[in-house]
Motif scaffolding. Structure first.
Motif, mmCIF file in Angstrom:
data_model
loop_
_atom_site.group_PDB
_atom_site.id
_atom_site.type_symbol
_atom_site.label_atom_id
_atom_site.label_comp_id
_atom_site.label_asym_id
_atom_site.label_seq_id
_atom_site.Cartn_x
_atom_site.Cartn_y
_atom_site.Cartn_z
ATOM 1 N N GLU A 119 -10.071 1.571 1.598
ATOM 2 C CA GLU A 119 -9.476 0.621 2.536
ATOM 3 C C GLU A 119 -10.548 -0.315 3.086
ATOM 4 O O GLU A 119 -11.613 0.127 3.512
ATOM 5 N N SER B 263 -2.446 -9.376 3.051
ATOM 6 C CA SER B 263 -2.242 -8.449 4.173
ATOM 7 C C SER B 263 -1.869 -9.218 5.442
ATOM 8 O O SER B 263 -2.005 -8.698 6.538
ATOM 9 N N TYR C 151 0.822 -1.204 0.000
ATOM 10 C CA TYR C 151 0.000 0.000 0.000
ATOM 11 C C TYR C 151 0.859 1.259 0.000
ATOM 12 O O TYR C 151 0.492 2.266 -0.607
ATOM 13 N N SER C 152 1.998 1.200 0.661
ATOM 14 C CA SER C 152 2.883 2.366 0.740
ATOM 15 C C SER C 152 4.327 1.893 0.814
ATOM 16 O O SER C 152 4.599 0.724 1.087
ATOM 17 N N CYS D 203 -3.063 -0.192 6.671
ATOM 18 C CA CYS D 203 -3.396 -0.743 5.370
ATOM 19 C C CYS D 203 -2.099 -1.277 4.768
ATOM 20 O O CYS D 203 -1.114 -0.538 4.636
ATOM 21 N N CYS E 299 -1.748 -3.653 1.840
ATOM 22 C CA CYS E 299 -1.558 -3.992 0.432
ATOM 23 C C CYS E 299 -2.706 -3.513 -0.447
ATOM 24 O O CYS E 299 -3.784 -3.161 0.028
ATOM 25 N N ARG E 300 -2.416 -3.509 -1.737
ATOM 26 C CA ARG E 300 -3.429 -3.410 -2.788
ATOM 27 C C ARG E 300 -3.344 -4.720 -3.550
ATOM 28 O O ARG E 300 -2.288 -5.046 -4.089
ATOM 29 N N HIS F 27 -6.687 -3.802 3.584
ATOM 30 C CA HIS F 27 -6.258 -3.952 2.207
ATOM 31 C C HIS F 27 -7.136 -3.115 1.296
ATOM 32 O O HIS F 27 -8.204 -2.648 1.690
#
Length: 263
Positions: A141, A160, A106-107, A201, A203-204, A130
């Motif tokens: 999210e 995640s 995610y970041s 958060c 992951c994507r 996620h």
């Protein structure tokens, strides 16, 4: 929950399983090697791709940051879950997260933030929020559902989750099941593994995996995994079976309606 007083975060292994994934592998590898302020192990387990998957990954791995250990293996396997089991055997980190082709952090500081938590929390499994995305859609999210609902479905995304390597080795993925990730997590939970939820958060993840492509079979595999872990004669078995009969017919239709609305 007990705490630890480690000076450094426990070693984390990030695993990417892929096969002919040239369309998605670049985003995944870039997301992983761009993680900041933490040393970790990165393993790619490729199924013998015949496209540019390995060339794309190799180009992005030429200049990995100091402290990132990289290993790439390409070999035939018996599918994604067999590949994931093989990667677990290769891994040397105390904790493992799977970030397969198409999935991204995610970041850029997601991994370091998790490392700081694992430095002070003594847990078997850590999980968080996620985001789901596809070519034409991205959710906000998504928070995990209550862990007590795990007998019904996944309550957080597999991407995640950070799980102890020893636990993943003890409860390997069932190669023949389309709900092997759920079965594995439910077995861990049923046998007393310590789960910890973070509000981060993590992951994507790319929508449209095997369980979505074969929705009803994955539901049946999920039911079989729960019954096996619980014991078929457990008092809740009738409730479990009735619930799964209901969702066998209703859930794929609901998913399709939602998918059409998103697009």
């Amino acid at each position: 929950m007990s705490t630890t007083n480690q000076i450094n975060p426990p070693k984390i292994s990030v695993i990417t399983v892929c096969f002919n994934a040239s369309e998605y592998i670049g985003a995944t590898v870039s997301s992983i090697v761009e993680q900041k302020s933490i040393s970790f192990e990165y393993l790619i387990q490729d199924g013998g791709s015949g496209d540019d998957t390995l060339n794309i990954a190799g180009a992005l791995l030429r200049d990995v940051p100091e402290g990132v250990e990289v290993s790439v293996v390409s070999e035939e396997d018996d599918g994604v879950y067999d590949a994931m089991n093989r990667a677990v055997e290769r891994a040397r980190g105390e904790y493992i997260i799977f970030m397969n082709a198409g999935d991204v952090f995610y970041s850029a500081d997601a991994l370091s933030k998790i490392g700081e938590i694992l430095k002070v929390k003594s847990v078997d499994v850590l999980y968080g929020r996620h985001v789901i995305y596809s070519n034409d859609y991205e959710s906000g999210e998504v928070a995990p559902r209550p862990i007590g609902c795990l007998w019904k479905r996944m309550v957080f995304s597999h991407q995640s989750m950070f799980a102890k390597r020893s636990l993943l080795a003890e409860y390997p993925f069932k190669v023949e099941s389309l709900s092997s990730d759920h079965t594995q997590i439910y077995e861990m939970y049923s046998n007393g593994a310590v789960f910890y939820e973070t509000e981060l958060c993590i992951c994507r993840y790319l929508d449209g995996g095997l369980s979505v492509q074969h929705y009803r079979r994955s539901i049946l595999d999920r039911l079989l995994g729960v019954l096996k872990a619980d014991g078929i004669f457990r008092f809740r078995s009738v409730q479990v079976v009735l619930y799964y009969i209901l969702i066998f017919f209703a859930e794929p239709t609901i998913y399709e309606i939602r998918r059409r609305r998103k697009s």
